[in-house]
Design a protein around this motif. Structure first.
Motif, mmCIF file in Angstrom:
data_model
loop_
_atom_site.group_PDB
_atom_site.id
_atom_site.type_symbol
_atom_site.label_atom_id
_atom_site.label_comp_id
_atom_site.label_asym_id
_atom_site.label_seq_id
_atom_site.Cartn_x
_atom_site.Cartn_y
_atom_site.Cartn_z
ATOM 1 N N UNK A 240 86.782 37.489 34.945
ATOM 2 C CA UNK A 240 86.339 37.598 36.332
ATOM 3 C C UNK A 240 87.242 36.790 37.253
ATOM 4 N N UNK A 241 87.489 37.289 38.454
ATOM 5 C CA UNK A 241 88.293 36.535 39.419
ATOM 6 C C UNK A 241 87.533 35.311 39.911
ATOM 7 N N UNK A 242 88.273 34.315 40.355
ATOM 8 C CA UNK A 242 87.627 33.111 40.872
ATOM 9 C C UNK A 242 87.188 32.180 39.754
ATOM 10 N N UNK A 243 86.378 31.185 40.106
ATOM 11 C CA UNK A 243 85.909 30.205 39.130
ATOM 12 C C UNK A 243 84.638 30.656 38.444
ATOM 13 N N UNK A 244 83.950 29.696 37.831
ATOM 14 C CA UNK A 244 82.697 29.996 37.161
ATOM 15 C C UNK A 244 82.917 30.620 35.792
ATOM 16 N N UNK A 245 82.025 31.535 35.424
ATOM 17 C CA UNK A 245 82.083 32.178 34.115
ATOM 18 C C UNK A 245 83.338 33.050 33.999
ATOM 19 N N UNK A 246 83.878 33.130 32.791
ATOM 20 C CA UNK A 246 84.990 34.042 32.553
ATOM 21 C C UNK A 246 84.547 35.485 32.685
ATOM 22 N N UNK A 247 83.289 35.757 32.339
ATOM 23 C CA UNK A 247 82.655 37.064 32.551
ATOM 24 C C UNK A 247 81.194 36.806 32.909
ATOM 25 N N UNK A 248 80.495 37.793 33.479
ATOM 26 C CA UNK A 248 79.088 37.590 33.836
ATOM 27 C C UNK A 248 78.246 37.220 32.621
ATOM 28 N N UNK A 249 77.284 36.317 32.804
ATOM 29 C CA UNK A 249 76.406 35.951 31.686
ATOM 30 C C UNK A 249 75.476 37.100 31.306
ATOM 31 N N UNK A 250 75.084 37.118 30.054
ATOM 32 C CA UNK A 250 74.140 38.135 29.592
ATOM 33 C C UNK A 250 72.794 37.941 30.301
ATOM 34 N N UNK A 251 72.172 39.005 30.818
ATOM 35 C CA UNK A 251 70.859 38.859 31.466
ATOM 36 C C UNK A 251 69.806 38.354 30.485
ATOM 37 N N UNK A 252 68.887 37.546 30.974
ATOM 38 C CA UNK A 252 67.822 37.034 30.118
ATOM 39 C C UNK A 252 66.788 38.108 29.810
ATOM 40 N N UNK A 253 66.559 39.014 30.751
ATOM 41 C CA UNK A 253 65.538 40.042 30.575
ATOM 42 C C UNK A 253 66.069 41.384 31.041
ATOM 43 N N UNK A 254 65.495 42.452 30.480
ATOM 44 C CA UNK A 254 65.838 43.805 30.908
ATOM 45 C C UNK A 254 64.560 44.593 31.086
ATOM 46 N N UNK A 255 64.461 45.281 32.213
ATOM 47 C CA UNK A 255 63.320 46.144 32.485
ATOM 48 C C UNK A 255 63.740 47.583 32.252
ATOM 49 N N UNK A 256 63.057 48.260 31.374
ATOM 50 C CA UNK A 256 63.413 49.640 31.025
ATOM 51 C C UNK A 256 62.244 50.553 31.345
ATOM 52 N N UNK A 257 62.558 51.666 31.984
ATOM 53 C CA UNK A 257 61.526 52.628 32.326
ATOM 54 C C UNK A 257 61.814 53.947 31.604
ATOM 55 N N UNK A 258 60.875 54.384 30.839
ATOM 56 C CA UNK A 258 61.030 55.625 30.068
ATOM 57 C C UNK A 258 60.077 56.669 30.611
ATOM 58 N N UNK A 259 60.590 57.840 30.925
ATOM 59 C CA UNK A 259 59.761 58.941 31.440
ATOM 60 C C UNK A 259 59.558 59.955 30.312
ATOM 61 N N UNK A 260 58.311 60.255 30.013
ATOM 62 C CA UNK A 260 58.002 61.246 28.971
ATOM 63 C C UNK A 260 57.639 62.574 29.607
#
Length: 260
Positions: A240-260
């Motif tokens: 990643x450009x600039x300072x901080x993490x070399x790449x974005x951190x892994x998200x702590x949570x994921x919201x998934x919506x499934x349509x049946x």
């Protein structure tokens, strides 16, 4: 699966069974054809080979190519030789990294050499460049798992794990995290590309976003600078450009919506 279709066994198992041994790493920023230290030739599969029909078949069965040959490469050196051979023979090249492709980009009638990079699927960290390296044959699922398990980071790519990183990154790359972190190419630090010069010879060039890089424009071209291909990418470096993490951190949570 890849843009040859037919399920996991079709591409990955066939290529693994080809008995190809990866060549050694690159030395230097640029190297001409013929300087390989490892196996110099990719596996060549022609129409008479039992593997041919499976490898030319894509996800979209409307399109089935009939190239003169399929070259299965495991190193940048092998790509150099395959590209050089095709240029000298006047054969049009199409490149496949092993992911989805629903158009006929690799199956068009004018394609005479199909270059398959599925076996080039390493994901790692380059200490010298302080950037994550991804070969084009790695699927997004492989990339996400490797980055998460090894370093707790990720890229804002697509949601389908079977998409090939090669075409996805070269096409910009975006997905559920893009509204927060942008496209994958926003994090592209460099590319290793096989190009053909004015002399008609294929060679490997490394281009980065460093201001003093003599090939910086080639890096820029792979970040959305224009349409079409500028060579055969054999490795991406992500930071990643600039300072901080070399790449974005892994998200702590994921919201998934499934349509049946």
């Amino acid at each position: 699966m890849s843009n040859s279709g037919g399920g996991h066994l079709s591409r990955r198992a066939l290529i693994a069974g080809a008995g190809v041994v990866a060549a050694g790493g690159l030395m230097g920023q640029e190297r001409a054809a013929g300087a390989s230290a490892g196996p110099s030739a990719a596996v060549r599969i022609g129409p008479g080979d039992v593997r041919y029909e499976n490898l030319v078949r894509g996800n979209n069965f409307r399109f089935t190519g009939q190239p003169d040959e399929i070259r299965v490469a495991t190193s940048a050196d092998q790509v150099v030789r395959a590209v050089g051979d095709a240029v000298r023979a006047g054969r049009r090249i199409a490149v496949r990294s092993g992911g989805h492709c629903f158009e006929n980009l690799t199956a068009a009638p004018e394609v005479r050499t199909l270059l398959d990079l599925s076996a080039m699927n390493d994901v790692g960290f380059d200490e010298r460049r302080q950037a994550f390296s991804v070969q084009p044959g790695a699927t997004l699922g492989q990339v996400y798992r490797a980055l998460c398990a090894g370093w707790g980071v990720t890229i804002p790519g697509g949601g389908c794990p079977e998409v090939g990183a090669g075409g996805h990154i070269a096409g910009g790359g975006y997905g559920p995290l893009s509204r927060r972190y942008g496209a994958v190419v926003d994090h592209l630090y460099g590319v290793e590309v096989v190009v053909v010069g004015k002399d008609g010879k294929a060679r490997v060039v490394v281009a980065t976003r460093e201001e003093d890089d003599p090939f910086r424009e080639l890096w820029w071209a792979h970040t959305g600078g224009g349409g079409g291909n500028f060579g055969v990418v054999t490795k991406y470096w992500l930071r990643s450009p600039g300072g901080g993490h070399l790449l974005p951190p892994v998200p702590r949570n994921m919201v998934q919506h499934v349509v049946f």
